[in-house]
Write an enzyme that holds these catalytic residues in place. Structure first.
Site, short mmCIF file in Angstrom:
data_model
loop_
_atom_site.label_atom_id
_atom_site.label_comp_id
_atom_site.label_asym_id
_atom_site.label_seq_id
_atom_site.Cartn_x
_atom_site.Cartn_y
_atom_site.Cartn_z
N CYS A 64 -20.47 1.30 5.41
CA CYS A 64 -19.87 0.71 6.61
C CYS A 64 -18.65 1.56 6.95
O CYS A 64 -17.75 1.71 6.12
CB CYS A 64 -19.47 -0.74 6.34
N CYS A 122 0.83 -1.20 0.00
CA CYS A 122 0.00 0.00 0.00
C CYS A 122 0.87 1.26 0.00
O CYS A 122 1.83 1.35 0.77
CB CYS A 122 -0.92 0.01 1.22
N CYS A 130 -0.72 5.41 6.61
CA CYS A 130 -1.55 5.29 7.82
C CYS A 130 -0.71 4.68 8.95
O CYS A 130 -0.24 3.55 8.84
CB CYS A 130 -2.77 4.44 7.54
N CYS A 161 -1.25 1.04 10.54
CA CYS A 161 -1.47 -0.11 9.67
C CYS A 161 -0.20 -0.87 9.34
O CYS A 161 0.80 -0.29 8.90
CB CYS A 161 -2.14 0.37 8.37
N CYS A 197 -19.56 -7.17 1.34
CA CYS A 197 -19.00 -5.87 1.68
C CYS A 197 -17.62 -5.78 1.03
O CYS A 197 -16.81 -6.70 1.16
CB CYS A 197 -18.88 -5.71 3.19
N CYS A 254 -16.54 -10.07 3.69
CA CYS A 254 -15.87 -8.79 3.46
C CYS A 254 -14.60 -9.01 2.62
O CYS A 254 -13.68 -9.69 3.06
CB CYS A 254 -15.49 -8.14 4.77
N ARG A 297 -20.42 -2.96 15.51
CA ARG A 297 -19.66 -4.21 15.43
C ARG A 297 -18.40 -4.14 16.29
O ARG A 297 -17.63 -3.19 16.21
CB ARG A 297 -19.28 -4.50 13.97
#
Length: 345
Positions: free
Chosen positions: A216, A80, A84, A87, A156, A124, A286
Site C-alpha cells: 500500500c 518521531c 518530514c 507531518c 494493514c 490500519c 483510495r
C-alpha cells in the site's frame, strides 16, 4: 445578418472522445504514458465531467460500484525522529498533538471493534517512527492474530522503514498489507524530507513485496510538487506493482512548517484521482486525508475514480462523521464491499 453559433452537442463529442480514448487504451491493456498522464492533470475544468466519465468506465470495469472502507488507528503518536515537512508528528513539528508510545492491547482491540462496527474491511495500525523497534514489532506480532481471529479484519501495518527480516515477521504473524507511502515524485522528495531518501522508501516496499504481503503506497497532493512529480510517482507505483494507492491532500496544520504547500482546488483533486485511476487502472485507489477539506461538496464525484476511502478520523486530524460517508455512498447508488466479496489485485 446571419451568424454561426457554437453547438454544444456538436462540440461535446470530440471533448468526450479525447478522454474515452484513454479509457479504451488502458482497458485494452496499454499503459498510459507520462505525457498522457500529464494531459489528464492539465484537463480543462470544462472537460472535467467527461474525464470523470472515462475514469469511471475503468473503475467500474475492475471494481463495479463497490467501495472498500478503511479505519486508521494511530497506535503511536508523535515522538518521531524524522523531519518530514508535511507531518505533525515529525521532530521539527510544533503542532499540539497527543504524544504517546504504542497503545495497549485493549486499546488496539477496541479500535478493531470500531472498525468492524463501521463496516471497514481493513484495520490500519500506524506508528510514528523511522522504523519499528523490537517492542513495537512484538506488540504487532501479538495483537494481529487476536484481531484476525475475533473480527476477521484485513490488517494493514504502517510502521516506517522495514528490513527484510521485519517484513518477513509481519507476514508470519498475519499482516496482510503494509503501507509505506512514497509521498511524492523522486525529484521532489528532498524538498520535503532530509532524514531518509526516496530510495529508502522504495526499498521498504520491495521488502514487503519479497515477503509476500500486499503493498500500500500513495502520496500527498499540495506540497509544491509539479504535475510531472505526481505523474512520476504514479508511474513508479504502477511499476512497483503496488496494490493499494491512498491519495492524500495536504492539510495545513498549525505548528507544521511546510514552506512549499500550495492551494489545490476541488477540480484539481478530482483530476488527480482520475490520473491515478487511468495510470493504475486495476489498483485500488483510495481517497485519503484531506478529502473533506479540499473536495468539499464535490466529494461524491471522487468515488467515480476512486474505489475506497477512510471512514472516521485520520492520524492527528478529524474526518467527517461516518454517517455522512455512508449516506454519500448510498446516494451514489454504490455499495460497501464486505470481507467475503472483496477481491485482491
Amino acid at each position: 445578418m446571419s451568424e454561426t453559433l457554437d453547438c454544444p452537442t456538436a462540440n461535446a463529442a470530440p471533448t468526450a472522445s479525447r478522454w474515452q480514448a484513454l479509457a479504451d487504451q488502458v482497458l485494452a491493456g496499454e499503459p498510459l504514458t507520462a505525457e498522457q498522464a500529464g494531459e489528464v492533470l492539465a484537463c480543462p475544468d470544462s472537460e472535467l465531467l467527461n474525464l470523470l466519465d472515462a475514469a469511471y468506465r475503468v473503475r467500474r470495469h475492475y471494481f463495479a460500484n463497490q467501495v472498500q472502507l478503511y479505519l486508521l488507528m494511530n497506535a503511536k503518536s508523535g515522538l518521531c525522529p524524522e523531519d518530514c515537512g508535511y507531518c505533525s508528528q515529525s521532530k521539527d513539528s510544533q503542532a499540539e498533538i497527543p504524544k504517546y508510545n504504542i497503545l495497549s492491547r485493549d486499546k488496539l482491540m477496541d479500535g478493531a471493534r470500531v472498525a468492524k462496527e463501521r463496516d471497514a474491511r481493513t484495520y490500519c495500525i500506524v506508528i510514528s517512527a523511522r522504523g519499528p523497534n523490537e517492542r513495537e514489532m512484538k506488540a504487532v506480532e501479538t495483537i494481529v492474530p487476536e484481531i484476525k481471529e475475533k473480527y476477521g479484519l484485513h490488517i494493514c501495518a504502517c510502521l516506517g522503514l522495514l528490513t527484510d527480516d521485519q517484513a518477513q515477521r509481519l507476514k508470519a504473524c498475519g499482516v496482510d498489507r503494509v503501507n509505506h507511502n512514497l509521498n511524492t515524485g523522486q525529484g521532489h522528495y528532498e524538498k520535503i524530507c532530509t532524514t531518509h531518501t526516496f530510495a529508502d522508501r522504495v526499498d521498504t516496499l520491495k521488502a514487503v513485496r519479497s515477503a509476500g504481503m500486499e503493498m500500500c503506497s500513495g502520496g500527498i497532493v499540495g506540497m509544491g510538487e509539479s504535475n510531472e512529480d505526481l505523474v512520476s510517482m504514479a508511474i513508479e507505483l504502477r511499476e512497483l506493482g503496488v496494490h493499494s494507492i491512498p491519495v492524500n491532500f495536504l492539510i495545513p496544520i498549525e505548528g507544521v512548517d511546510m514552506p512549499h504547500q500550495e492551494h489545490v482546488t476541488p477540480q484539481y483533486c478530482l483530476k488527480t484521482l482520475a490520473m491515478f485511476r487511468l495510470v493504475c487502472p486495476d489498483r485500488e485507489i483510495r481517497i485519503a486525508g484531506g478529502r473533506e477539506m479540499h473536495l468539499r461538496s464535490l466529494q461524491p464525484l471522487g468515488l467515480y475514480a476512486a474505489n475506497s476511502m477512510f471512514v472516521g478520523d485520520y492520524l492527528t486530524t478529524m474526518g467527517q462523521p461516518p454517517e455522512e460517508d455512508y449516506q454519500m455512498i448510498r446516494d451514489l447508488g454504490f455499495e460497501i464491499v464486505s470481507e467475503s466479496e472483496a477481491s485482491v489485485c
